[in-house]
Design a protein around this motif. Structure first.
Motif, short mmCIF file in Angstrom:
data_model
loop_
_atom_site.label_atom_id
_atom_site.label_comp_id
_atom_site.label_asym_id
_atom_site.label_seq_id
_atom_site.Cartn_x
_atom_site.Cartn_y
_atom_site.Cartn_z
N PRO A 50 -14.15 48.11 20.99
CA PRO A 50 -13.26 49.20 20.57
C PRO A 50 -12.26 48.77 19.51
O PRO A 50 -11.69 47.68 19.57
N GLY A 51 -12.02 49.64 18.54
CA GLY A 51 -11.06 49.35 17.48
C GLY A 51 -11.10 50.43 16.42
O GLY A 51 -11.95 51.32 16.47
N PRO A 52 -10.20 50.39 15.44
CA PRO A 52 -9.11 49.40 15.33
C PRO A 52 -8.09 49.56 16.44
O PRO A 52 -7.94 50.64 16.99
N THR A 53 -7.41 48.47 16.77
CA THR A 53 -6.44 48.49 17.85
C THR A 53 -5.02 48.50 17.30
O THR A 53 -4.75 48.00 16.21
N VAL A 54 -4.11 49.07 18.10
CA VAL A 54 -2.71 49.19 17.71
C VAL A 54 -1.85 48.92 18.94
O VAL A 54 -2.33 48.94 20.07
N SER A 55 -0.58 48.68 18.71
CA SER A 55 0.39 48.56 19.79
C SER A 55 1.11 49.90 19.95
O SER A 55 1.32 50.63 18.99
N ILE A 56 1.48 50.22 21.18
CA ILE A 56 2.27 51.42 21.46
C ILE A 56 3.44 51.02 22.35
O ILE A 56 3.21 50.53 23.47
N PRO A 57 4.70 51.16 21.89
CA PRO A 57 5.10 51.66 20.57
C PRO A 57 4.73 50.65 19.46
O PRO A 57 4.41 49.50 19.75
#
Length: 231
Positions: free
Chosen positions: A192-199
């Motif tokens: 899975p991707g692209p990945t991000v941080s939350i927040p």
């Protein structure tokens, strides 16, 4: 007296227009409210998050400290989603993200501080400045299909609806957020991707977050966040 009544009815209307996402849907079946979805701070007030840098921007449960039960045995390729209570009543767009709990960590005790990827979105529909419409508005359910190649494991599933009726200046967008806990089985070997941080996924100044949706009518719309991972 007339002024006071006008203010009262205005505030009542604004509050009634807010909403939550309290229940998980699995293959068409709706589960009880807050059983598999972490109870959010706004479960009574329905109020939004407005600071995309806040820790509440992840699962909106800093005050309730809520976890939930984990819905187990959901096969990759199943259809899942969230209910909206009472409905998504503001114009805006919707994203759904997922994050896999680290190996050996029970998702029920995980705060979601990890890598998230987008699995679904409902954007705006534009036609070159003549009109703009919002397919999310009015929905009472938001559902999508888990990619067949999604790896097995425990996940947080996070829905966000960004209401844009007051988004003409930074901080005006309203975010309605919930996180559900699920276990995926019979998964694949996708990446899975692209990945991000939350927040961290948004600055709050993106063109799809700060805009006047009324005048002039936007010619195009840029959905906030990364591309959807479809497996």
């Amino acid at each position: 007296m007339k002024l006071l009544l006008a203010v009262f009815f205005s505030l009542t209307t604004i509050a009634s227009a807010h909403y939550t996402f309290p229940a998980l849907i699995v293959n068409g079946q709706t589960t009880p409210n807050w059983q598999y979805v972490r109870r959010t701070n706004n479960y009574q007030s329905n109020g939004p998050v407005t600071d995309v840098r806040s820790q509440d921007f992840r699962c909106y449960n800093s005050q309730t400290r809520a976890t939930a039960q984990t819905y187990t045995g959901i096969s990759a390729g199943s259809r899942i989603g969230f209910t909206a209570a009472a409905s998504i009543s503001h114009p805006g767009t919707t994203n759904i993200y997922m994050a896999k709990a680290p190996a050996g960590v029970d998702v029920a005790s995980w705060d979601g501080n990890g890598q998230w990827f987008k699995v679904h979105e409902i954007s705006a529909v534009t036609n070159g400045g003549q009109s703009i419409s919002w397919p999310s508005a009015g929905l009472t359910r938001v559902e999508f299909t888990l990619p067949q190649s999604l790896p097995s494991g425990q996940y947080l599933v996070r829905i966000e609806n960004v209401a844009l009726h007051s988004a003409s200046s930074p901080g005006g967008a309203q975010w309605y957020i919930s996180c559900a806990q699920i276990e995926v089985v019979n998964g694949g070997n996708g990446n899975p991707g692209p990945t991000v941080s939350i927040p961290g996924v948004y600055t709050g100044n993106e063109p799809g977050i700060v805009l006047n949706i009324y005048y002039p009518v936007p010619r195009t719309y840029t959905q906030p966040g990364p591309a959807v991972w479809r497996g």
